[in-house]
Scaffold this motif. Structure first.
Motif, short mmCIF file in Angstrom:
data_model
loop_
_atom_site.label_atom_id
_atom_site.label_comp_id
_atom_site.label_asym_id
_atom_site.label_seq_id
_atom_site.Cartn_x
_atom_site.Cartn_y
_atom_site.Cartn_z
N SER A 317 0.82 -1.41 0.07
CA SER A 317 0.08 -0.01 -0.01
C SER A 317 0.49 1.28 -0.14
N GLU A 318 0.33 2.35 -0.04
CA GLU A 318 1.15 3.64 0.09
C GLU A 318 1.30 4.00 1.41
N ALA A 319 1.03 3.21 2.46
CA ALA A 319 0.96 3.53 3.73
C ALA A 319 2.05 2.77 4.62
N GLU A 320 2.78 3.48 5.41
CA GLU A 320 3.36 2.74 6.64
C GLU A 320 2.16 2.08 7.45
N MET A 321 2.79 1.27 8.16
CA MET A 321 1.32 0.66 9.14
C MET A 321 1.53 0.80 10.41
N SER A 355 5.90 7.25 -7.01
CA SER A 355 6.76 7.68 -6.10
C SER A 355 6.36 9.07 -5.58
N THR A 356 5.19 9.55 -6.01
CA THR A 356 4.71 10.66 -5.64
C THR A 356 4.18 10.71 -4.23
N ALA A 357 3.80 12.06 -3.73
CA ALA A 357 3.47 11.77 -2.18
C ALA A 357 3.03 13.17 -1.74
N PHE A 358 2.19 13.21 -0.70
CA PHE A 358 1.71 14.52 -0.05
C PHE A 358 1.45 14.25 1.35
N PHE A 359 1.79 15.16 2.41
CA PHE A 359 0.92 15.14 3.57
C PHE A 359 0.42 16.30 4.08
N VAL A 360 -0.58 16.38 4.82
CA VAL A 360 -1.10 17.57 5.53
C VAL A 360 -1.17 17.42 6.86
N THR A 372 8.20 12.92 -8.44
CA THR A 372 9.01 12.25 -9.35
C THR A 372 8.05 11.38 -10.11
N GLN A 373 8.76 10.45 -10.98
CA GLN A 373 8.16 9.32 -11.84
C GLN A 373 8.94 8.20 -11.88
N LEU A 374 8.84 7.45 -10.81
CA LEU A 374 9.35 5.98 -10.74
C LEU A 374 8.59 5.01 -9.88
N LEU A 375 8.40 4.13 -10.78
CA LEU A 375 7.26 3.07 -10.04
C LEU A 375 8.24 1.91 -9.81
N PRO A 376 7.94 1.01 -8.50
CA PRO A 376 6.85 1.15 -7.71
C PRO A 376 7.27 2.13 -6.64
N SER A 377 6.53 2.75 -5.74
CA SER A 377 6.94 3.63 -4.71
C SER A 377 7.60 2.87 -3.63
N VAL A 382 12.46 7.67 -0.02
CA VAL A 382 12.66 8.92 0.03
C VAL A 382 11.61 9.88 0.61
N ARG A 383 10.20 9.27 0.48
CA ARG A 383 9.28 10.12 1.23
C ARG A 383 9.42 10.09 2.87
N ARG A 384 9.77 9.06 3.32
CA ARG A 384 9.90 9.08 4.74
C ARG A 384 11.29 10.06 5.10
N GLU A 385 12.27 9.86 4.31
CA GLU A 385 13.38 10.87 4.63
C GLU A 385 13.09 12.33 4.62
N ILE A 386 12.13 12.71 3.41
CA ILE A 386 11.91 14.19 3.34
C ILE A 386 10.99 14.63 4.42
N LYS A 387 10.03 13.75 4.91
CA LYS A 387 9.01 14.07 5.84
C LYS A 387 10.07 14.26 7.34
N THR A 388 11.05 13.38 7.51
CA THR A 388 11.90 13.56 8.73
C THR A 388 12.43 14.87 8.66
N MET A 389 13.25 15.18 7.41
CA MET A 389 13.84 16.46 7.46
C MET A 389 13.11 17.56 7.36
N ILE A 390 11.97 17.65 6.80
CA ILE A 390 10.98 18.96 7.18
C ILE A 390 10.80 19.07 8.65
N TYR A 391 10.38 18.23 9.50
CA TYR A 391 10.33 18.27 10.93
C TYR A 391 11.74 18.74 11.59
#
Length: 396
Positions: A317-321, A355-360, A372-377, A382-391
């Motif tokens: 899925s597109e989610a961590e669990m 491999s696109t993503a968003f969070f609110v 970006t445009q690479l499958l599978p996600s 990278v998405r987890r890394e970006i979120k960590t660096m934003i916070y």
């Protein structure tokens, strides 16, 4: 407002593009990338590398939240209820059984469901459907054999007719499985509104929000903005699977407009959609949904308040669990400590196969959109890394 005025350390925020560039682009892991970090209605960081600033990306399952918003508009109008049985609107599903045995060259054996499939089960992926790529048994094998997910071989009606012949994986409401359920939600929008999904989206979401670059079929005068789409290759790292521009499948259009994954959009357009979600359903004078409806959609609807580790049978899925619940179209954080990553309880998100993503994050007033445009996600974290660096860049 500057990044500093928005409560970020500029030097720490600047580390994110540098990290993506060195770790993923210079190494050839990803073809290009674009990132937007917002706070409230303001933009703290907007960056792209290797792709035009106004590129129109295949957003795949980031279509799902838009389809869910469309459906909830109909709920607000009293035309349908989350508690309604799905068979009220899709009578073809009235005799759907639950898998017992068979499949392949043997007829399926089924039993009647122990529970009734309600519309809420579609929105939260507890209806009993699956995806062909889950590859866990004879039911998803039947999805592959029948091409039920093909956007070029199906119409809305033929997809329903095919699904009506394939058993459910489980009794509705008893497990969570990432699935074609949101495609069915899109078909419900069509049946209840009387409009095609492209017509409904354009009239009731895209035009009011000023989303001028979001389409199932990108028009000819904008097709040049579609970049190449890639799939992961163990040897070459990336393999071209959908050409850019007018040769892209997204420029040619579909016989079935997938509410689960068919849209293409720009980072600016999706930012407007996220601002609407963050602002309680409103943007620039347009009220798309009420604040209470957004609150309902982003709450955890997994039975018993469970997280996905307790409820999910998905291989993908597109989610961590851990620490993650699921609402009406979004994953939502219900136990931030359990995620082992910085985040807020009540933030909500989703991603797409490319491999696109968003969070609110309504607590910190943050929006993030990554393209970006690479499958599978699941290829890279990278998405987890970006979120960590934003916070890590927050100061207030």
């Amino acid at each position: 407002m500057s990044a500093e005025e928005l409560g970020f350390r500029p030097d720490r925020l600047a580390r994110i593009p540098a990290f993506i560039q060195s770790e993923y682009l210079d190494s050839g892991k990803l073809p290009f990338a674009a990132l937007l970090v917002g706070r409230g209605d303001d933009i703290a960081l907007q960056w792209s590398s290797g792709v035009a600033d106004d590129a129109i990306f295949r957003i795949a399952s980031m279509t799902k939240p838009i389809t869910s918003v469309a459906f909830m508009q109909l709920v607000e109008q009293g035309k349908v209820a989350l508690t309604d049985p799905v068979s009220k609107y899709i009578p073809e599903f009235a005799k759907l059984g639950v898998f017992v045995g068979g499949g392949g060259n043997v007829p399926f054996m089924t039993r009647p469901p122990m529970t009734q499939m309600r519309i809420v089960d579609l929105l939260r992926h507890t209806a009993g459907f699956t995806y062909s790529f889950q590859e866990q048994g004879n039911v998803d094998a039947a999805y592959r054999k029948t091409d039920v997910e093909s956007w070029t071989k199906n119409t809305s009606q033929s997809m329903i007719d095919t699904l009506a012949q394939i058993p459910l994986e489980f009794d509705p409401g008893t497990q969570w499985n990432y699935s074609v359920a949101t495609d069915i939600v899109g078909i419900l929008v069509e049946r209840i509104s009387g409009l095609s999904l492209p017509e409904y989206f354009q009239t009731h979401i895209f035009a009011p929000l000023g989303m001028a670059d979001t389409f199932f079929q990108v028009p000819a005068d904008k097709a040049s903005r579609i970049p190449d789409g890639f799939g992961f290759d163990p040897e070459a790292k990336m393999k071209l699977i959908d050409k850019a521009g007018s040769e892209s499948a997204w420029a040619k259009g579909w016989t079935f407009n997938s509410g689960g994954g068919g849209l293409a959009s720009s980072i600016s357009d999706y930012h407007r959609f996220c601002r609407m979600l963050l602002n309680g359903g409103a943007l620039d004078g347009a009220q798309i949904l009420s604040p209470k409806t957004i609150e309902l959609m982003t709450a955890n609807h997994i039975p018993g308040g469970q997280d996905l580790t307790q409820m999910s049978k998905s291989l993908f899925s597109e989610a961590e669990m851990a620490g993650i619940g699921f609402g009406l179209g979004f994953a939502t954080t219900i136990d931030s400590a359990a995620t082992l990553a910085p985040c807020s309880n009540g933030d909500f998100y989703w991603g797409g196969m490319y491999s696109t993503a968003f969070f609110v994050d309504p607590v910190e007033d943050i929006i993030m959109i990554f393209m970006t445009q690479l499958l599978p996600s699941t290829t890279y974290p990278v998405r987890r890394e970006i979120k960590t660096m934003i916070y890590s860049a927050l100061t207030a």
